[in-house]
Design an enzyme around this catalytic site. Structure first.
Site, PDB file in Angstrom:
ATOM      1  N   THR A 185       7.912   7.200 -10.453  1.00 13.57           N
ATOM      2  CA  THR A 185       6.849   7.269  -9.445  1.00 13.57           C
ATOM      3  C   THR A 185       7.494   7.189  -8.069  1.00 13.57           C
ATOM      4  O   THR A 185       8.603   6.651  -7.922  1.00 13.57           O
ATOM      5  CB  THR A 185       5.879   6.095  -9.596  1.00 13.57           C
ATOM      6  OG1 THR A 185       6.622   4.885  -9.417  1.00 13.57           O
ATOM      7  CG2 THR A 185       5.237   6.085 -10.964  1.00 13.57           C
ATOM      8  N   GLU A 330       1.727   8.420 -14.008  1.00 17.69           N
ATOM      9  CA  GLU A 330       1.427   7.584 -15.171  1.00 17.69           C
ATOM     10  C   GLU A 330       0.451   8.234 -16.154  1.00 17.69           C
ATOM     11  O   GLU A 330       0.237   7.720 -17.238  1.00 17.69           O
ATOM     12  CB  GLU A 330       0.837   6.233 -14.710  1.00 17.69           C
ATOM     13  CG  GLU A 330       1.846   5.293 -14.045  1.00 17.69           C
ATOM     14  CD  GLU A 330       2.004   5.537 -12.545  1.00 17.69           C
ATOM     15  OE1 GLU A 330       1.599   6.608 -12.068  1.00 17.69           O
ATOM     16  OE2 GLU A 330       2.523   4.637 -11.848  1.00 17.69           O
ATOM     17  N   LYS A 440     -10.792  -2.990   5.424  1.00 19.70           N
ATOM     18  CA  LYS A 440     -11.788  -4.061   5.302  1.00 19.70           C
ATOM     19  C   LYS A 440     -12.142  -4.580   6.692  1.00 19.70           C
ATOM     20  O   LYS A 440     -11.404  -5.342   7.302  1.00 19.70           O
ATOM     21  CB  LYS A 440     -11.270  -5.192   4.425  1.00 19.70           C
ATOM     22  CG  LYS A 440     -12.407  -6.134   4.005  1.00 19.70           C
ATOM     23  CD  LYS A 440     -12.071  -6.961   2.788  1.00 19.70           C
ATOM     24  CE  LYS A 440     -13.324  -7.572   2.196  1.00 19.70           C
ATOM     25  NZ  LYS A 440     -13.024  -8.377   1.006  1.00 19.70           N
ATOM     26  N   TRP A 445     -16.134  -2.735   3.350  1.00 12.74           N
ATOM     27  CA  TRP A 445     -15.097  -1.737   3.058  1.00 12.74           C
ATOM     28  C   TRP A 445     -15.413  -0.409   3.734  1.00 12.74           C
ATOM     29  O   TRP A 445     -16.538   0.051   3.724  1.00 12.74           O
ATOM     30  CB  TRP A 445     -15.006  -1.498   1.548  1.00 12.74           C
ATOM     31  CG  TRP A 445     -14.489  -2.685   0.783  1.00 12.74           C
ATOM     32  CD1 TRP A 445     -15.217  -3.523  -0.009  1.00 12.74           C
ATOM     33  CD2 TRP A 445     -13.139  -3.154   0.733  1.00 12.74           C
ATOM     34  NE1 TRP A 445     -14.413  -4.493  -0.548  1.00 12.74           N
ATOM     35  CE2 TRP A 445     -13.136  -4.294  -0.105  1.00 12.74           C
ATOM     36  CE3 TRP A 445     -11.955  -2.743   1.326  1.00 12.74           C
ATOM     37  CZ2 TRP A 445     -11.976  -5.014  -0.383  1.00 12.74           C
ATOM     38  CZ3 TRP A 445     -10.803  -3.454   1.052  1.00 12.74           C
ATOM     39  CH2 TRP A 445     -10.803  -4.584   0.214  1.00 12.74           C
TER      40      TRP A 445
END
Lengths: 542, 542
Positions: A185, A330, A440, A445
């Site tokens: 990754t 993944e 935030k 959010w």
């Protein structure tokens, strides 16, 4: 009681054997590192794969030894893939855009015995070679070249190696869960982590991505994977192409818009796959070159959300259907693709088009859920509105990272993707943001992705990123970073005014900053981490 | 070294779970035994499957117990399939058109513990019930019915059984090679032989038949499997439909042309699957009812070769693409489907059309070869001309017949299909004949299929069969058996003259015989065995 059917392991060598036997004369077009074109076909790819398998055997490698590749999408790279995995070795694809210290870490961590590379990467390899203590063989994917030999003294050349070998090679049979390939990754935090795919996971993934409601791949198709083979195996297309016998156009190192327009038009590409930045370049070049991209029926957009304006340009100017898809290293990578269902065709065209902005729904073999925490097992409602942590299960989903001693999964065996998303009742996934990119503000959010999409809909904006900047009162506030189109004279006040009436006032970014270039990572994504480093404290200094 | 991906067994219960979760509101239309229509969807099918799984559990069955079904294509039958296999029991589908002694043999040979049936089959079941000593539960797929109870005293009724059960049932997880279903071949010689499918073979087969170059199944489709669920699992479509989330139209007992035209038009069927005799009825009915079958995009023809006139009628009258396919009980059934490749689209339309008469090419997962003898390992040339014995390998091909103590395969592990065929360089299969139906005249082989196709191209011929009749001089000679269309006045000399200039003179049948009805077997095929019995000595009596 077991069924009484033949048992054959699901192996990558079966894919190349199938393509060789039933699609031998189907073209493989490859742009070489020097810009020349090699026309080949599945039979020749299979033969060279067997020759190279003989080369690898002559090195005395044993089952599951790692063979690394640092190479573009081209026919030699494709041949080497089938040779490596087909022989039972592990094909470790490496992103050449990583920093030298990351390359050294990855190659040593994987314990690579052989390193295969395109000429482009001779400088970096000669620079790091002294640190690659475990690599025994360096192979340049090309004909003999004195300059390369001078830079890497003990280098071998692919063309000479395979020419010395027989096309006779019997692909070995082994257990289908055997490891086939390895991809690290990009690793935004800490060291990169390796995902170790198996033959079984790769073959099942190939079936799934070829389905009509996934990429819809057949022997009618000519596909152009612009997404690199070092980036989650070009989304699995080199395997699926052999499975269905479609033609491949491999673009080599030239991923600029004009080069892609020429390839699409010359070789009648029916489907292309890549990230939004690639399509931005393609659309501009098509306009400049006055190409309608006539053969292009559909393109797949992954890696980041596709701006609406881009999807409209493909539809209206090029009669090309844009398919949103989502996945990650993944997940092999296919998690979901956006294909409509029968019932959606009863909707008005504008309504249908709106549905296409979701990332899509999963093929058979994948399950999704949205939980209230990243380790949590409490599912939230599938109402298309309630956001939560996206988790995934399936035959081609990571279980444990390479070399890790603990599972990568939750306590009940799901993989938490790090994304914040919603699911609707039909299973359509909508990614709101990366969990770490959410802003935030005063306990509420804000989605950076939504703010970026609005900025991208402004005609003067070429690229946009929204980051969380530290704020003395609200903890975090959104800051917009913009690269404007050449010749544009956009002002900060204008782009911020563009948000009016599109979202709630308190969600509008506090600041718009113009940059000359956006920091782009190895996979073509904007490096928000770098932007946060540069601009994350800008609201403190007011 | 194994890959580090999640391992999940490939199970049939995953198919119904996927359809329930991601395609819950997609329609399942079912014609009941009494001709009424039930509209259901994947969520309801899944719920009833779980209810019926609870019923089966209450019977105290254990893993791999056999549950038999004698039923039409309808929603209760579909639910019971998922309940049976999903629970780890074996779904034994039985052809109701078999003779009573064959039914008794099969049910006892399989050791069936439960027998599930539609009302249509009450008479035959009450007739053979005393001989079915191992069956513990008889279940009628319907609501309570006093007439059924009178005929089969201890019968239970499906609707009442599932209404008493909870929808909560956790599908058990077990090894993917566990047996899932059982189907006996029609058995033209000796006793019928059982083919025992596994969960793995069924799921892999579902992926393969859904591919764009196979049946091309997606959530856009509404498919009508006219081919019965007791005939090689309706060619696997009930499984694949759940995998891709397409809508199903299940025709129940009414397979006449007019009933099918109504279903196709009313429920906008996009694809239908069946044998040539079914399509003959459909085309006639569509003409009589003045239906264009507007929604029908494609139909799959298997079981026997599709006459050219039929394929032309679908193309020209109904703008429907006819796909030839070939397979058998022993191959799950998909061996090949005829889909063209990119290069074929450069050919003139008439040339393309000619290619469609081959049976097709294999999807990934199947390998074919043509050998010089049925036990032989010597492959003949793949030149499209050289005939030989067709042999097959793959993930969903039989290994050993149910209960047999020796393999069904050649010494090098291929299954000999009993067909005589050619393969061309692209892997397109052309079936010349069943090995046992070839006519050996004076040492030369004559294909009965070729002679039948020529007869079928005559407008007055409704059905044709060519058999080998014993001949005093040439050992065998072809004899043509014809059923002519109502109202036709065809003479033997005319139909034999129809062969002139179409084949070599010595291949023309010696005799044409007209019959009122053709003997048709349980799977809709003409029973040549019966015709040989009746007419095989006719040339001796001259």
């Amino acid at each position: 009681m077991n069924g009484n059917m033949m048992f054959q392991p699901l192996l990558i060598s079966n894919l190349i054997q199938h393509a060789e036997t039933y699609h031998g004369d189907t073209s493989i077009i490859s742009k070489n590192t020097d810009g020349s074109i090699t026309q080949s076909n599945w039979a020749q790819v299979a033969q060279n794969a067997k020759r190279f398998a003989n080369v690898l055997q002559s090195f005395g490698l044993t089952l599951s030894d790692r063979v690394a590749t640092i190479a573009w999408n081209n026919h030699r790279h494709l041949e080497s893939w089938y040779a490596i995995s087909g022989s039972g070795f592990i094909c470790h694809t490496i992103n050449p855009r990583l920093f030298p210290e990351q390359l050294i870490y990855i190659i040593n961590d994987a314990d690579d015995k052989v390193l295969i590379f395109d000429k482009t990467f001779v400088p970096i390899i000669s620079q790091i070679k002294a640190s690659l203590t475990k690599v025994e063989h360096f192979i340049c994917l090309d004909a003999d070249d004195a300059i390369v030999s001078a830079a890497i003294p003990d280098v071998k050349f692919y063309d000479a190696l395979i020419q010395a070998q027989s096309v006779n090679f019997a692909w070995p049979e082994f257990e289908e869960n055997t490891a086939s390939s390895l991809c690290y990754t990009s690793g935004t935090t800490g060291n990169p982590k390796g995902v170790l795919y198996s033959h079984r996971s790769t073959v099942l993934h190939s079936y799934a991505i070829s389905l009509p409601d996934s990429f819809n791949l057949s022997a009618h198709d000519t596909i152009l994977p612009v997404v690199p083979m070092f980036h989650v195996n070009a989304w699995g297309t080199p395997y699926a192409a052999a499975m269905v016998g479609c033609s491949l156009v491999l673009p080599g190192p030239m991923l600029d818009g004009a080069s892609l327009v020429h390839l699409i038009d010359q070789y009648k590409v029916s489907m292309a796959l890549g990230v939004p930045t690639i399509w931005q370049g393609l659309l501009s070049a098509a306009q400049q070159l006055n190409s309608r991209l006539d053969s292009l029926e559909r393109n797949v957009v992954g890696g980041a959300a596709c701006p609406q304006s881009m999807m409209e340009a493909f539809r209206d100017v090029h009669q090309c259907e844009t398919l949103h898809a989502w996945g990650m290293t993944e997940t092999s990578p296919l998690g979901v693709v956006n294909q409509l269902k029968a019932k959606h065709y009863d909707l008005a065209e504008a309504e249908q088009f709106k549905l296409r902005f979701a990332q899509g729904r999963p093929p058979f073999g994948i399950s999704l859920r949205i939980c209230d925490s990243e380790n949590g097992v409490n599912e939230v409602q599938r109402d298309g509105k309630t956001t939560g942590h996206l988790q995934i299960q399936g035959h081609w989903i990571v279980n444990t990272y390479f070399g890790a001693d603990k599972t990568a999964l939750t306590s009940d065996a799901w993989f938490d993707t790090g994304d914040i998303a919603t699911l609707d009742q039909d299973g359509y996934l909508n990614i709101a943001d990366r969990a770490k990119d959410l802003i935030k503000s005063g306990g509420e959010w804000i989605s950076s992705v939504e703010l970026e999409n609005i900025a991208m809909s402004h005609p003067d904006v070429e690229a946009a990123a929204v980051i969380a900047a530290i704020h003395p009162k609200w903890d975090e506030r959104p800051v917009l970073i913009v690269k404007q189109r050449t010749g544009s004279q956009l002002k900060a006040s204008e782009i911020l005014a563009h948000y009016n009436n599109k979202i709630a006032k308190w969600q509008i970014p506090d600041r718009a900053i113009f940059v000359e270039t956006m920091p782009i990572g190895g996979t073509g994504k904007i490096l928000k981490k770098d932007l946060r480093q540069q601009f994350g404290s800008i609201l403190l200094s007011v």
